[in-house]
Design an enzyme around this catalytic site. Structure first.
Site, mmCIF file in Angstrom:
data_model
loop_
_atom_site.group_PDB
_atom_site.id
_atom_site.type_symbol
_atom_site.label_atom_id
_atom_site.label_comp_id
_atom_site.label_asym_id
_atom_site.label_seq_id
_atom_site.Cartn_x
_atom_site.Cartn_y
_atom_site.Cartn_z
ATOM 1 C CG ASP A 36 -41.744 31.855 -39.131
ATOM 2 O OD1 ASP A 36 -41.373 31.777 -38.129
ATOM 3 O OD2 ASP A 36 -41.449 32.247 -40.049
ATOM 4 C CG ASP A 61 -46.169 37.534 -45.165
ATOM 5 O OD1 ASP A 61 -46.537 38.563 -44.628
ATOM 6 O OD2 ASP A 61 -45.143 37.144 -45.700
ATOM 7 C CE1 TYR A 149 -37.216 46.181 -35.832
ATOM 8 C CE2 TYR A 149 -35.913 47.519 -34.146
ATOM 9 C CZ TYR A 149 -36.717 46.337 -34.304
ATOM 10 O OH TYR A 149 -36.847 45.430 -33.581
ATOM 11 C CE LYS A 153 -40.222 45.760 -33.678
ATOM 12 N NZ LYS A 153 -40.989 44.357 -33.339
HETATM 13 C C1 UD1 Z 1 -31.160 44.847 -31.522
HETATM 14 C C2 UD1 Z 1 -32.211 44.051 -32.385
HETATM 15 C C3 UD1 Z 1 -33.628 44.575 -32.522
HETATM 16 C C4 UD1 Z 1 -34.152 45.107 -31.092
HETATM 17 C C5 UD1 Z 1 -33.262 45.872 -30.542
HETATM 18 C C6 UD1 Z 1 -33.644 46.243 -29.187
HETATM 19 C C7 UD1 Z 1 -31.187 42.325 -33.535
HETATM 20 C C8 UD1 Z 1 -30.520 42.078 -35.133
HETATM 21 N N1 UD1 Z 1 -31.738 43.625 -33.461
HETATM 22 O O1 UD1 Z 1 -31.048 46.093 -32.455
HETATM 23 O O2 UD1 Z 1 -34.328 43.809 -33.170
HETATM 24 O O3 UD1 Z 1 -35.323 45.605 -31.238
HETATM 25 O O4 UD1 Z 1 -32.179 45.105 -30.254
HETATM 26 O O5 UD1 Z 1 -33.800 45.242 -28.385
HETATM 27 O O6 UD1 Z 1 -31.106 41.678 -32.882
HETATM 28 N N2 UD1 Z 1 -22.169 45.827 -33.833
HETATM 29 C C9 UD1 Z 1 -20.906 45.674 -33.685
HETATM 30 N N3 UD1 Z 1 -20.292 44.361 -34.188
HETATM 31 C C10 UD1 Z 1 -20.921 43.716 -35.045
HETATM 32 C C11 UD1 Z 1 -22.274 43.781 -35.221
HETATM 33 C C12 UD1 Z 1 -23.055 44.699 -34.320
HETATM 34 O O7 UD1 Z 1 -20.123 46.416 -33.082
HETATM 35 O O8 UD1 Z 1 -20.255 42.673 -35.903
HETATM 36 C C13 UD1 Z 1 -22.865 46.899 -33.117
HETATM 37 C C14 UD1 Z 1 -23.896 47.370 -33.744
HETATM 38 O O9 UD1 Z 1 -23.467 48.486 -34.445
HETATM 39 C C15 UD1 Z 1 -24.744 48.051 -32.520
HETATM 40 C C16 UD1 Z 1 -24.542 47.119 -31.538
HETATM 41 O O10 UD1 Z 1 -23.598 46.122 -31.844
HETATM 42 O O11 UD1 Z 1 -24.211 49.270 -32.072
HETATM 43 C C17 UD1 Z 1 -25.839 46.274 -31.288
HETATM 44 O O12 UD1 Z 1 -26.272 45.713 -32.413
HETATM 45 P P1 UD1 Z 1 -27.228 44.947 -32.789
HETATM 46 O O13 UD1 Z 1 -26.890 43.690 -32.050
HETATM 47 O O14 UD1 Z 1 -27.528 44.491 -34.106
HETATM 48 O O15 UD1 Z 1 -28.648 45.182 -31.833
HETATM 49 P P2 UD1 Z 1 -29.533 46.727 -32.065
HETATM 50 O O16 UD1 Z 1 -29.411 47.403 -33.334
HETATM 51 O O17 UD1 Z 1 -29.301 47.322 -30.916
#
Ligand code: UD1
Length: 324
Positions: A36, A61, A149, A153
C-alpha cells in the site's frame, strides 16, 4: 480452496476492502503480503494483521514496476485493490485517476506475467456501465461510462482480458456495486454510507445530492469478501462478474433507513444539486456470479447496516442506539 498452501499478495492492503480480505485470508492460514502507498489506506486497518507472523507489509506504489517485481516473487495469487476510487475526484483530476488505475493495472499485469503469478483478481466497478436503461444490468450489456473514473475502470478490465488472451494469464474482474461496511473512511470523497454514519455520530443533518431518487445496489463488505474467496478457486477464462446485493434502494429511502436504525429520526434530510458524473440507477444482475462462482450474498441492506453499526459501536466504544 485450502489457503494454507498459498502466498497471496494484496495491493491496497491497508484500505477498506483490502484490509478486510487480508484479515480473512490470514484467518484461513494463508501467507499474505500486503502492499500500500498509504495515501488512502491506513496502517490502523492492519493492526490485527501485524500480530500474525504470516503477514508481511511493504510500503510502495503500484505505479512503480520495480517495486512490484520485487514483491511479486513466489506469489500464487494477486488481489488488486489499490486504486483511485472516487467519481468526483476523478472529475477534478482525470489524469491522476488514469495514472493510478490504468498504469497501476498494467504494472500489476506485467509484474505478474514476469514473476509467473498464477491468478490476478481485479476490483472493477459498476461505474463502467454508465447510465444504462435496462435494469438489472448484466455483464454483457453496453458499457458507456460517464465519469473519468468509470472510463479508467473499463480500460483496466480490457487490459485484464487482453493479458489473459495474449499471455494466458488467469485473470478475473469483479464489478462491485457500492460496497459498504467496517473500515470505510468517513471523508468527503468516501462512500455515502460512511459519510452519513459520520454525520449521524456527530448529530448532523444528512445531505442528498439531487432529488433523492438516485438508487444504488449497496453491497455489504462480507459478501464482497465471499466473492473474492470464490474467485480464487474459479477456473477463469478471463471473465468478469457483477457482485451486487440485487436490492437497490433510493438515496431518500437509504437516508431514512439509516436514521431509523440509529434512532436519529430527529435529524433532517436536505436536498442539494445533483453531483456531476453520478449514474442515476445502479442495480446488479448477479445470475452469472451465482451460477459460475457459487456466489451467495447473505446481507440485504438493512442486515448489512445493522452489522456495520454494531461493529462501529464495539470498535470505537460509541453508543449508537441501534434498533432494527
Ligand atoms: C461508489 C464508489 C466507487 C465504486 C462505485 C460502484 C466510493 C467513494 N465510490 O461510487 O469506488 O466504483 O460505488 O461500486 O465508495 N451522495 C449524497 N450525499 C452525500 C454523499 C454522496 O447524496 O453526502 C450521493 C452521490 O452523489 C451519489 C450516491 O450518493 O449519487 C452514491 O455516491 P457514492 O457513495 O460516492 O458512490 P458512487 O459514486 O456510486
Amino acid at each position: 480452496m485450502d489457503f494454507k498452501e498459498k502466498r497471496i499478495l494484496i495491493t491496497g492492503a491497508a484500505g477498506f476492502i483490502g484490509s478486510n480480505l487480508t484479515d480473512d485470508l490470514l484467518e484461513k492460514g494463508a501467507v499474505v503480503i500486503g502492499i500500500d502507498n498509504l495515501f488512502n489506506g491506513r496502517l490502523e486497518n492492519l493492526s490485527g494483521a501485524f500480530k500474525n507472523s504470516n503477514f508481511e507489509f511493504h510500503k510502495g506504489d503500484v505505479r512503480d514496476l520495480n517495486f512490484l517485481l520485487d514483491v511479486f516473487k513466489d506469489v500464487d495469487i494477486v488481489y488488486h485493490f489499490a486504486a483511485f476510487s472516487s467519481v468526483p475526484l476523478s472529475i477534478e483530476m482525470p489524469a491522476n485517476c488514469n495514472d493510478v488505475n490504468v498504469n497501476g493495472v498494467l504494472n500489476v499485469l506485467n509484474a505478474a506475467r514476469k514473476e509467473n503469478v498464477d491468478k490476478i483478481i481485479y476490483s472493477s466497478s459498476s461505474s463502467v456501465y454508465g447510465d444504462i436503461l435496462a435494469l438489472p444490468v448484466r455483464e454483457d450489456m453496453p458499457r458507456v461510462p460517464i465519469s473519468p473514473y468509470g472510463a479508467s475502470k473499463l480500460a483496466c478490465e480490457a487490459y485484464m482480458h487482453a493479458f489473459h488472451h495474449v499471455y494466458g494469464l488467469k485473470t478475473i474482474s469483479l464489478r462491485y456495486f457500492n460496497v459498504f461496511g467496517p473500515r470505510q473512511k468517513d471523508s468527503p470523497y468516501s462512500g455515502v454510507i460512511a459519510i452519513w454514519l459520520g454525520n449521524i455520530l456527530r448529530n448532523e443533518d444528512l445531505t442528498i445530492n439531487g432529488d433523492g431518487t438516485i438508487s444504488r445496489d449497496y453491497t455489504y463488505i462480507k459478501d464482497v469478501i465471499q466473492a473474492n474467496l470464490l474467485a480464487a478457486e474459479y477456473d477463469t477464462g478471463g471473465e468478469i462478474f457483477n457482485i451486487g446485493a440485487e436490492s437497490p434502494i433510493s438515496l431518500t429511502d437509504l437516508a431514512n433507513l439509516m436514521l431509523k436504525l440509529t434512532s436519529k429520526s430527529n435529524l433532517k434530510i436536505y436536498y442539494s444539486d445533483p453531483r456531476p458524473g453520478d449514474i442515476i440507477h445502479s442495480y446488479a444482475d448477479i445470475t452469472a456470479a451465482k451460477q459460475k462462482l457459487q456466489f451467495d450474498p447473505k446481507y440485504n441492506q438493512e442486515q448489512g447496516l445493522l452489522d456495520y453499526f454494531k461493529w462501529y459501536n464495539f470498535t470505537y466504544k460509541t453508543n449508537l442506539k441501534i434498533s432494527p
